[in-house]
Design a protein around this motif. Structure first.
Motif, short mmCIF file in Angstrom:
data_model
loop_
_atom_site.label_atom_id
_atom_site.label_comp_id
_atom_site.label_asym_id
_atom_site.label_seq_id
_atom_site.Cartn_x
_atom_site.Cartn_y
_atom_site.Cartn_z
N LEU A 139 0.76 -1.22 0.08
CA LEU A 139 -0.11 -0.11 -0.09
C LEU A 139 0.77 1.38 0.05
O LEU A 139 1.74 1.43 0.89
CB LEU A 139 -0.86 -0.06 1.27
CG LEU A 139 -1.83 1.20 1.62
CD1 LEU A 139 -3.04 1.28 0.26
CD2 LEU A 139 -2.49 0.98 3.12
N GLU A 155 -6.24 5.57 2.24
CA GLU A 155 -7.52 5.09 2.09
C GLU A 155 -8.09 4.74 0.58
O GLU A 155 -8.63 3.60 0.58
CB GLU A 155 -8.55 5.75 3.06
CG GLU A 155 -8.42 5.42 4.37
CD GLU A 155 -8.43 4.06 5.05
OE1 GLU A 155 -9.09 3.28 4.48
OE2 GLU A 155 -7.43 3.73 5.51
N ARG A 158 -6.01 1.84 -0.71
CA ARG A 158 -6.55 0.87 -0.01
C ARG A 158 -7.74 0.22 -0.76
O ARG A 158 -7.86 -1.10 -1.10
CB ARG A 158 -6.67 0.98 1.46
CG ARG A 158 -7.26 -0.44 2.16
CD ARG A 158 -7.52 -0.24 3.64
NE ARG A 158 -6.30 0.29 4.31
CZ ARG A 158 -5.19 -0.28 4.90
NH1 ARG A 158 -5.24 -1.60 4.42
NH2 ARG A 158 -4.39 0.06 5.51
N ASP A 159 -8.67 1.15 -1.15
CA ASP A 159 -9.72 0.64 -1.79
C ASP A 159 -9.54 -0.04 -3.14
O ASP A 159 -10.34 -0.88 -3.50
CB ASP A 159 -10.91 1.91 -1.76
CG ASP A 159 -11.57 2.27 -0.42
OD1 ASP A 159 -11.48 1.39 0.59
OD2 ASP A 159 -12.09 3.25 -0.44
N LEU A 162 -8.19 -3.35 -2.44
CA LEU A 162 -9.07 -4.52 -2.15
C LEU A 162 -10.02 -4.68 -3.30
O LEU A 162 -10.53 -5.74 -3.29
CB LEU A 162 -9.94 -3.86 -0.95
CG LEU A 162 -9.25 -3.64 0.16
CD1 LEU A 162 -9.85 -3.00 1.38
CD2 LEU A 162 -8.67 -4.83 0.83
N PRO A 167 -6.34 -9.19 -0.33
CA PRO A 167 -7.07 -9.63 0.80
C PRO A 167 -6.36 -8.63 2.05
O PRO A 167 -4.95 -8.14 1.67
CB PRO A 167 -6.73 -10.99 1.08
CG PRO A 167 -6.33 -11.63 0.07
CD PRO A 167 -5.93 -10.67 -0.99
N GLU A 168 -7.03 -8.01 2.67
CA GLU A 168 -6.70 -7.12 3.63
C GLU A 168 -5.51 -7.56 4.53
O GLU A 168 -4.40 -6.85 4.87
CB GLU A 168 -7.67 -6.77 4.59
CG GLU A 168 -7.31 -5.91 5.83
CD GLU A 168 -7.27 -4.45 5.31
OE1 GLU A 168 -6.25 -3.63 5.72
OE2 GLU A 168 -8.09 -3.92 4.54
N GLN A 169 -5.38 -9.15 4.91
CA GLN A 169 -4.36 -9.52 5.48
C GLN A 169 -3.17 -9.59 4.77
O GLN A 169 -1.89 -9.33 5.24
CB GLN A 169 -4.46 -11.23 5.65
CG GLN A 169 -3.60 -11.69 6.40
CD GLN A 169 -4.00 -13.22 6.49
OE1 GLN A 169 -4.99 -13.74 6.50
NE2 GLN A 169 -2.67 -14.12 7.02
N LEU A 171 -2.16 -7.13 2.68
CA LEU A 171 -1.59 -5.86 3.04
C LEU A 171 -0.99 -5.48 4.11
O LEU A 171 0.22 -5.01 4.07
CB LEU A 171 -2.91 -4.75 2.59
CG LEU A 171 -3.71 -4.63 1.43
CD1 LEU A 171 -4.77 -3.49 1.53
CD2 LEU A 171 -2.49 -4.17 0.31
N SER A 172 -1.60 -6.17 5.02
CA SER A 172 -1.04 -5.86 6.36
C SER A 172 0.46 -6.81 6.44
O SER A 172 1.63 -6.28 7.07
CB SER A 172 -1.72 -6.70 7.46
OG SER A 172 -3.01 -6.05 7.72
#
Length: 186
Positions: A139, A155, A158-159, A162, A167-169, A171-172
């Motif tokens: 990101l 943000e 991120r959108d 996604l 998956p959000e995971q 990105l983390s």
């Protein structure tokens, strides 16, 4: 320059190894990529000094040699082939596609939507493919670029990621990789 970076206690080196995306013309960069051997040399020189390396790069001619040389991060990465995306996955390269630099221009009138909309769709498809191949998707918004405002940029990016199916995971996980990788070991 590496001596200067070291003296100033820099954590990483960023190399610009290709031109920018020409948003006025489909599939065109403003400049050609550096030669593959030069890309490899620059990355190895920085690595030999203990620096992580990120590259501003678009197109296979820039990205593939950088990935093969072990670059830690590819910033932007427009116009990549499946072969290049697979190499990024195999080597677990971090790709920071900065989709907001494209998507935020759609409807603005500065550049033709007939160029921007297909490019955004293509990039999102490639991000999805690269994530499935194991590439790290990071990101990063390129905040400060035209229509990429500092406050909203993360943000928005991120959108876009996604919506591309990252998956959000993931990105983390990429964020953790960045924290571990881009702080220089002194």
């Amino acid at each position: 320059l590496l001596d200067e970076a070291e003296a100033q206690k820099a954590d990483f080196i960023k190399l610009m190894i290709s031109g920018l995306v020409d948003f006025s013309t489909p599939h065109r960069l403003t400049e050609e990529a550096l030669e593959a051997e030069e890309i490899r040399f620059l990355i190895e020189a920085a690595h030999d000094r203990g620096f992580a390396v990120m590259v501003h790069a678009n197109g296979d001619a820039a990205v593939l040699p950088a990935v093969m040389a072990g670059v830690e991060s590819v910033e932007h990465g427009a116009f990549l082939s499946r072969e290049c995306l697979c190499a990024m996955g195999e080597r677990k390269s971090l790709w920071v596609p900065t989709l907001s630099t494209i998507g935020n221009l759609v409807g603005d009138g500065r550049f033709p939507d007939s160029v921007l909309s297909p490019l955004l769709e293509e990039q999102q498809e490639k991000v999805s493919f690269a994530a499935k191949m194991g590439a790290r998707i990071g990101l990063g918004s390129d905040a400060g670029a035209y229509r990429v405002c500092h406050r909203a940029a993360v943000e928005q990016e991120r959108d876009y990621l996604l919506r591309a199916g990252v998956p959000e995971q993931r990105l983390s996980e990429a964020e953790q990789y960045v924290q571990n990788c881009f702080q220089r070991k002194r």
